[in-house]
Design a protein around this motif. Structure first.
Motif, PDB file in Angstrom:
ATOM      1  N   ASP A 146       0.864  -1.184   0.000  1.00  0.00           N
ATOM      2  CA  ASP A 146       0.000   0.000   0.000  1.00  0.00           C
ATOM      3  C   ASP A 146       0.899   1.232   0.000  1.00  0.00           C
ATOM      4  O   ASP A 146       1.804   1.337   0.834  1.00  0.00           O
ATOM      5  CB  ASP A 146      -0.901   0.043   1.229  1.00  0.00           C
ATOM      6  CG  ASP A 146      -1.973  -1.033   1.202  1.00  0.00           C
ATOM      7  OD1 ASP A 146      -1.877  -1.924   0.338  1.00  0.00           O
ATOM      8  OD2 ASP A 146      -2.889  -0.986   2.039  1.00  0.00           O
ATOM      9  N   SER A 147       0.655   2.157  -0.908  1.00  0.00           N
ATOM     10  CA  SER A 147       1.515   3.348  -1.004  1.00  0.00           C
ATOM     11  C   SER A 147       0.656   4.602  -1.124  1.00  0.00           C
ATOM     12  O   SER A 147      -0.237   4.681  -1.970  1.00  0.00           O
ATOM     13  CB  SER A 147       2.447   3.251  -2.212  1.00  0.00           C
ATOM     14  OG  SER A 147       3.339   2.167  -2.056  1.00  0.00           O
ATOM     15  N   LYS A 148       0.974   5.573  -0.265  1.00  0.00           N
ATOM     16  CA  LYS A 148       0.324   6.877  -0.333  1.00  0.00           C
ATOM     17  C   LYS A 148       1.323   7.915  -0.833  1.00  0.00           C
ATOM     18  O   LYS A 148       2.516   7.844  -0.530  1.00  0.00           O
ATOM     19  CB  LYS A 148      -0.197   7.313   1.041  1.00  0.00           C
ATOM     20  CG  LYS A 148      -1.359   6.532   1.575  1.00  0.00           C
ATOM     21  CD  LYS A 148      -1.939   7.216   2.777  1.00  0.00           C
ATOM     22  CE  LYS A 148      -1.784   6.547   4.074  1.00  0.00           C
ATOM     23  NZ  LYS A 148      -1.544   5.195   4.272  1.00  0.00           N
ATOM     24  N   GLN A 184      -3.884   7.042  -2.863  1.00  0.00           N
ATOM     25  CA  GLN A 184      -3.302   5.779  -2.426  1.00  0.00           C
ATOM     26  C   GLN A 184      -3.494   4.725  -3.509  1.00  0.00           C
ATOM     27  O   GLN A 184      -4.546   4.657  -4.150  1.00  0.00           O
ATOM     28  CB  GLN A 184      -3.931   5.296  -1.127  1.00  0.00           C
ATOM     29  CG  GLN A 184      -3.349   3.991  -0.613  1.00  0.00           C
ATOM     30  CD  GLN A 184      -3.718   3.699   0.828  1.00  0.00           C
ATOM     31  OE1 GLN A 184      -2.909   3.161   1.585  1.00  0.00           O
ATOM     32  NE2 GLN A 184      -4.923   4.058   1.225  1.00  0.00           N
ATOM     33  N   ASN A 224      -2.965   0.497  -3.945  1.00  0.00           N
ATOM     34  CA  ASN A 224      -2.715  -0.768  -3.276  1.00  0.00           C
ATOM     35  C   ASN A 224      -2.525  -1.867  -4.310  1.00  0.00           C
ATOM     36  O   ASN A 224      -3.260  -1.934  -5.303  1.00  0.00           O
ATOM     37  CB  ASN A 224      -3.889  -1.143  -2.368  1.00  0.00           C
ATOM     38  CG  ASN A 224      -4.079  -0.175  -1.219  1.00  0.00           C
ATOM     39  OD1 ASN A 224      -3.348   0.793  -1.089  1.00  0.00           O
ATOM     40  ND2 ASN A 224      -5.077  -0.416  -0.391  1.00  0.00           N
ATOM     41  N   THR A 269      -7.141  10.250  -1.066  1.00  0.00           N
ATOM     42  CA  THR A 269      -6.906  10.097   0.371  1.00  0.00           C
ATOM     43  C   THR A 269      -6.869  11.450   1.058  1.00  0.00           C
ATOM     44  O   THR A 269      -6.279  12.408   0.545  1.00  0.00           O
ATOM     45  CB  THR A 269      -5.568   9.382   0.627  1.00  0.00           C
ATOM     46  OG1 THR A 269      -5.567   8.124  -0.044  1.00  0.00           O
ATOM     47  CG2 THR A 269      -5.335   9.151   2.114  1.00  0.00           C
ATOM     48  N   THR A 277      -9.159   6.588   2.802  1.00  0.00           N
ATOM     49  CA  THR A 277      -9.107   6.507   1.344  1.00  0.00           C
ATOM     50  C   THR A 277     -10.404   5.897   0.835  1.00  0.00           C
ATOM     51  O   THR A 277     -10.869   4.880   1.389  1.00  0.00           O
ATOM     52  CB  THR A 277      -7.931   5.644   0.872  1.00  0.00           C
ATOM     53  OG1 THR A 277      -6.714   6.196   1.371  1.00  0.00           O
ATOM     54  CG2 THR A 277      -7.868   5.578  -0.653  1.00  0.00           C
TER      55      THR A 277
END
Length: 206
Positions: free
Chosen positions: A76-78, A92, A94, A118, A133
């Motif tokens: 998971d990356s924001k 975000q 995923n 997000t 999100t």
């Protein structure tokens, strides 16, 4: 003559006492004035990249009965911006990859991705980072079984990043997900997905 001798002795006595009262300066090593150390405060504003990763194993259930098991790696990356009053705004993405087993059948490869906008809050006083999100798009492919063309739903993240230096933090995160899987190919009915997942993440400030 006697008076002159007495006067001379008195003067010598006064001169000797004056020398004895002269302050003695010790030979001390004089050091240069040391400037106080400047502590650089950790960044709490600016552009942020927040990648997280976890390895999970969960049950597959149908009508409250376990029908299989899934083992996946989740990324998971924001990415976004933290304003000086703590507001985080960004997006975000995923991505999940792994396999699932059901009964005595061979393992099935699974690949899933979903993304959405997000918003969150980064607390400078407590250190907590909270975000929500709403995933607007995504899909899930199960090799040999079919594909869900549409994934939507809510994800809430609660994290406690700890400072490493001015531009880097790391720490644990818990994600609560409630997703709807829709528009499945033949044989895949609409489904719901609920999960509470622990992660380990980084916070990179630019």
């Amino acid at each position: 003559m006697r008076a002159l001798i007495i006067l001379t002795l008195l003067l010598l006595t006064q001169f000797t006492m004056a020398q004895d009262q002269t302050p003695v300066v010790e030979n001390q090593n004089l050091t240069e004035t040391q400037e106080p150390e400047v502590t650089v405060a950790p960044r709490n504003t600016g552009f942020v990249f927040n990648p997280t990763v976890t390895l999970t194993s969960r049950k597959l259930e149908f009508n409250d009965q376990q029908v299989g098991k899934m083992r996946v790696v989740q990324f998971d990356s924001k990415v976004g911006y933290v304003f000086n009053f703590g507001l985080f705004a960004g997006a975000q993405l995923n991505y999940t990859t792994g396999s699932m087993s059901s009964g005595g059948a061979a393992d099935t490869d699974v690949s899933t991705h979903y993304a959405g906008p997000t918003v969150g809050y980064s607390s400078e006083s407590t250190g907590f980072f909270v975000s929500a999100t709403y995933h607007l798009l995504g899909s899930s492919t199960m090799a040999g079984l079919g594909k869900y063309e549409k994934i939507q739903g809510l994800q809430v993240d609660i994290a406690y990043p700890m400072t490493v230096n001015e531009n880097l933090k790391f720490g644990p995160q818990v994600s609560i997900k409630h997703l709807d899987l829709k528009e499945g190919t033949s044989g895949l009915a609409d489904d719901k997905f609920k999960e509470v997942t622990p992660y380990f993440g980084l916070w990179l400030y630019f």
